[in-house]
Design a protein around this motif. Structure first.
Motif: not given
Length: 261
Positions: A216-222
């Motif tokens: 479950t990704p929670t932080q937008i980014g690369k």
């Protein structure tokens, strides 16, 4: 009176090192990479607790040694033995029971975290249903949606490839923020290691085995995917970009990828 004073001094010393140890444990969060998944927080909580415990033990032992060197030195020519601690049953019980309970608690917490990582396709070493929590990683945040995508991850020497719905294939991994994503891990040759530090996720990919991971990704980014297993010469160069996108950015990327084919 002196005995009471010594007891109060010991209590103050223990309280002080507990506060310092907890502060050091809190600083441990900053030693880790950015938390980019809901599962990462639980892993960091365990790491912080272990740091606090280690700091408490270190400060306690060094503090007692320093205090003993300053106040308990024998006079010159005194070769008598000190108090025999081996015959003190209370001390024996204390330093046996306390570490045992601590290790059991850590084992239970680690098992719960492993269960919440939702890794399928592996044969469990032991079944401890009494420790299993019915909640999944999706309950860590209330705004996390249900399962969004199934993405196939293919590892081979020396490249990562990702197959999305609609049979879109890319060398970049894109997932949607706050939406659970299932990754189907496959290896076409040898054992590879799927490792994204910010996700707190490292899983071996075994040939002829289908291993699924729900995250479950929670932080937008690369971020950066690495091969954590020695799978041959130059295995460390087997890397891929990982993007956590908003729903709109993810849909736009899929559309651009289809047009570019």
């Amino acid at each position: 009176m002196r005995k009471i004073f010594n007891s109060l001094l010991l209590a103050a010393f223990i309280a002080a090192i507990m506060i310092i140890a907890r502060w050091i444990g809190h600083q441990a969060y900053s030693w880790m990479p950015t938390q980019a998944t809901a599962e990462a927080k639980r892993v960091d909580d365990i790491f912080s607790f272990l740091t606090s415990v280690g700091a408490f033990i270190f400060l306690g032992i060094t503090g007692i040694i320093g205090y003993s060197l300053l106040t308990c030195r024998a006079p010159r020519g005194d070769w008598s033995h000190g108090h025999p601690a081996r015959s003190d049953a209370r001390i024996e019980i204390l330093w046996t029971v306390t570490p045992t309970l601590l290790v059991l608690w850590l084992a239970a917490q680690s098992y719960n975290i492993y269960q919440q990582l939702d890794i399928e396709g592996l044969t469990p070493i032991v079944h401890l249903h009494i420790l299993e929590e019915p909640a999944t990683a999706a309950t860590v945040k209330s705004d996390i949606n249900q399962l969004a995508e199934n993405i196939e991850v293919i590892a081979k020497q020396w490249v990562w490839s990702f197959r999305y719905p609609n049979n879109i294939v890319s060398n970049e991994l894109h997932v949607v923020v706050n939406e659970r994503t299932r990754l189907n891990l496959h290896s076409q040759d040898v054992i590879h290691g799927f490792y994204i530090p910010e996700f707190r996720l490292k899983q071996d990919i075994v040939p002829n085995r289908n291993i699924d991971i729900v995250l479950t990704p929670t932080q937008i980014g690369k971020y950066r995917l690495r091969d954590s297993q020695f799978s041959g010469t130059d295995f460390a160069l087997m890397q891929a970009d990982v993007y956590v996108d908003s729903s709109e950015a993810y849909s736009q990327w899929l559309s651009q990828t289809v047009k570019g084919k």
